[in-house]
Design a protein around this motif. Structure first.
Motif, PDB file in Angstrom:
ATOM      1  N   ASP A   1       4.410   3.446  -5.005  1.00 32.56           N
ATOM      2  CA  ASP A   1       4.460   2.175  -4.273  1.00 32.56           C
ATOM      3  C   ASP A   1       3.575   2.312  -3.043  1.00 32.56           C
ATOM      4  O   ASP A   1       3.994   2.850  -2.015  1.00 32.56           O
ATOM      5  CB  ASP A   1       5.902   1.868  -3.876  1.00 32.56           C
ATOM      6  N   ILE A   2       2.344   1.839  -3.137  1.00 32.18           N
ATOM      7  CA  ILE A   2       1.376   2.047  -2.062  1.00 32.18           C
ATOM      8  C   ILE A   2       1.800   1.361  -0.759  1.00 32.18           C
ATOM      9  O   ILE A   2       1.570   1.889   0.321  1.00 32.18           O
ATOM     10  CB  ILE A   2      -0.047   1.639  -2.505  1.00 32.18           C
ATOM     11  N   GLN A   3       2.449   0.221  -0.863  1.00 32.31           N
ATOM     12  CA  GLN A   3       2.906  -0.475   0.345  1.00 32.31           C
ATOM     13  C   GLN A   3       3.964   0.341   1.086  1.00 32.31           C
ATOM     14  O   GLN A   3       3.941   0.440   2.303  1.00 32.31           O
ATOM     15  CB  GLN A   3       3.482  -1.857  -0.018  1.00 32.31           C
ATOM     16  N   GLN A   4       4.860   0.918   0.348  1.00 34.44           N
ATOM     17  CA  GLN A   4       5.966   1.665   0.947  1.00 34.44           C
ATOM     18  C   GLN A   4       5.575   3.095   1.329  1.00 34.44           C
ATOM     19  O   GLN A   4       6.047   3.612   2.341  1.00 34.44           O
ATOM     20  CB  GLN A   4       7.140   1.698  -0.031  1.00 34.44           C
ATOM     21  N   ASP A   5       4.723   3.734   0.540  1.00 33.48           N
ATOM     22  CA  ASP A   5       4.501   5.169   0.676  1.00 33.48           C
ATOM     23  C   ASP A   5       3.207   5.582   1.368  1.00 33.48           C
ATOM     24  O   ASP A   5       3.061   6.741   1.747  1.00 33.48           O
ATOM     25  CB  ASP A   5       4.533   5.830  -0.709  1.00 33.48           C
ATOM     26  N   PHE A   6       2.258   4.662   1.514  1.00 35.07           N
ATOM     27  CA  PHE A   6       0.936   5.051   2.004  1.00 35.07           C
ATOM     28  C   PHE A   6       0.984   5.718   3.379  1.00 35.07           C
ATOM     29  O   PHE A   6       0.406   6.782   3.572  1.00 35.07           O
ATOM     30  CB  PHE A   6      -0.025   3.860   2.046  1.00 35.07           C
ATOM     31  N   GLN A   7       1.640   5.111   4.329  1.00 38.56           N
ATOM     32  CA  GLN A   7       1.603   5.634   5.698  1.00 38.56           C
ATOM     33  C   GLN A   7       2.196   7.036   5.793  1.00 38.56           C
ATOM     34  O   GLN A   7       1.624   7.925   6.424  1.00 38.56           O
ATOM     35  CB  GLN A   7       2.322   4.696   6.678  1.00 38.56           C
ATOM     36  N   ALA A   8       3.339   7.254   5.149  1.00 35.72           N
ATOM     37  CA  ALA A   8       3.973   8.578   5.193  1.00 35.72           C
ATOM     38  C   ALA A   8       3.089   9.626   4.525  1.00 35.72           C
ATOM     39  O   ALA A   8       2.903  10.731   5.052  1.00 35.72           O
ATOM     40  CB  ALA A   8       5.342   8.521   4.525  1.00 35.72           C
ATOM     41  N   MET A   9       2.526   9.276   3.357  1.00 35.82           N
ATOM     42  CA  MET A   9       1.621  10.210   2.680  1.00 35.82           C
ATOM     43  C   MET A   9       0.409  10.483   3.549  1.00 35.82           C
ATOM     44  O   MET A   9      -0.006  11.617   3.727  1.00 35.82           O
ATOM     45  CB  MET A   9       1.178   9.621   1.329  1.00 35.82           C
TER      46      MET A   9
ATOM     47  N   ILE B   1       0.854  12.956   6.479  1.00 36.54           N
ATOM     48  CA  ILE B   1       0.875  14.356   6.047  1.00 36.54           C
ATOM     49  C   ILE B   1      -0.533  14.792   5.644  1.00 36.54           C
ATOM     50  O   ILE B   1      -0.973  15.897   5.977  1.00 36.54           O
ATOM     51  CB  ILE B   1       1.863  14.567   4.881  1.00 36.54           C
ATOM     52  N   TRP B   2      -1.249  13.939   4.955  1.00 41.91           N
ATOM     53  CA  TRP B   2      -2.632  14.238   4.534  1.00 41.91           C
ATOM     54  C   TRP B   2      -3.499  14.559   5.745  1.00 41.91           C
ATOM     55  O   TRP B   2      -4.205  15.561   5.759  1.00 41.91           O
ATOM     56  CB  TRP B   2      -3.181  13.046   3.754  1.00 41.91           C
ATOM     57  N   VAL B   3      -3.445  13.723   6.769  1.00 43.94           N
ATOM     58  CA  VAL B   3      -4.270  13.918   7.965  1.00 43.94           C
ATOM     59  C   VAL B   3      -3.895  15.225   8.663  1.00 43.94           C
ATOM     60  O   VAL B   3      -4.758  15.960   9.132  1.00 43.94           O
ATOM     61  CB  VAL B   3      -4.151  12.707   8.917  1.00 43.94           C
ATOM     62  N   GLU B   4      -2.611  15.529   8.700  1.00 43.08           N
ATOM     63  CA  GLU B   4      -2.131  16.787   9.284  1.00 43.08           C
ATOM     64  C   GLU B   4      -2.682  17.993   8.511  1.00 43.08           C
ATOM     65  O   GLU B   4      -3.017  19.018   9.102  1.00 43.08           O
ATOM     66  CB  GLU B   4      -0.591  16.800   9.161  1.00 43.08           C
ATOM     67  N   TRP B   5      -2.763  17.871   7.196  1.00 43.82           N
ATOM     68  CA  TRP B   5      -3.174  18.965   6.315  1.00 43.82           C
ATOM     69  C   TRP B   5      -4.681  19.207   6.333  1.00 43.82           C
ATOM     70  O   TRP B   5      -5.143  20.334   6.207  1.00 43.82           O
ATOM     71  CB  TRP B   5      -2.708  18.654   4.889  1.00 43.82           C
ATOM     72  N   LEU B   6      -5.443  18.150   6.486  1.00 44.26           N
ATOM     73  CA  LEU B   6      -6.909  18.237   6.403  1.00 44.26           C
ATOM     74  C   LEU B   6      -7.527  19.222   7.378  1.00 44.26           C
ATOM     75  O   LEU B   6      -7.015  19.422   8.471  1.00 44.26           O
ATOM     76  CB  LEU B   6      -7.524  16.876   6.741  1.00 44.26           C
ATOM     77  N   ASP B   7      -8.658  19.769   6.975  1.00 37.22           N
ATOM     78  CA  ASP B   7      -9.537  20.465   7.906  1.00 37.22           C
ATOM     79  C   ASP B   7     -10.382  19.365   8.536  1.00 37.22           C
ATOM     80  O   ASP B   7     -11.213  18.759   7.853  1.00 37.22           O
ATOM     81  CB  ASP B   7     -10.410  21.468   7.154  1.00 37.22           C
ATOM     82  N   PRO B   8     -10.188  19.048   9.814  1.00 40.96           N
ATOM     83  CA  PRO B   8     -10.871  17.895  10.414  1.00 40.96           C
ATOM     84  C   PRO B   8     -12.390  18.008  10.428  1.00 40.96           C
ATOM     85  O   PRO B   8     -13.085  17.002  10.499  1.00 40.96           O
ATOM     86  CB  PRO B   8     -10.315  17.835  11.838  1.00 40.96           C
TER      87      PRO B   8
END
Length: 104
Positions: free
Chosen positions: A75-83, A86-93
């Motif tokens: 559910d992209i509307q419900q789950d996008f922000q939370a995912m 975490i993605w941004v936290e995980w990335l090598d900036p």
């Protein structure tokens, strides 16, 4: 054909249907990863990215070398922000891949 096949390494082949990762000519391909243990999309994302890190390490590389990612959300509307948090936290900036995120 023998010379071509010698440049292929398969990782985590215990699943009878597929390898979790394949390395060919220095490029790592990962199978689609799904987490069924996390209570919510935040935990699921953390678990999947942990598995990505582990597979990349087994392949001799890291997230700093990822060039493309495809993410499917129930559910992209419900789950996008939370995912995405975490993605941004995980990335090598300094080494962000291209990414597509869609609803499945």
């Amino acid at each position: 054909l023998r010379a071509l096949s010698s440049s292929i390494t398969r990782i985590n082949t215990d699943d009878p249907r597929m390898s979790k990762a394949v390395v060919h000519n220095g490029i790592v391909y990962l199978s689609g990863l799904v987490d069924v243990n996390g209570a919510d999309v935040t935990e699921q994302t953390k678990n999947v990215l942990k598995e990505v890190d582990e597979l990349l390490e087994k392949a001799g590389t890291s997230k700093s070398n990822v060039i493309s990612a495809s993410i499917w959300l129930k559910d992209i509307q419900q789950d996008f922000q939370a995912m995405n948090d975490i993605w941004v936290e995980w990335l090598d900036p300094a080494n962000k891949p291209v990414r597509a995120t869609v609803e499945s």
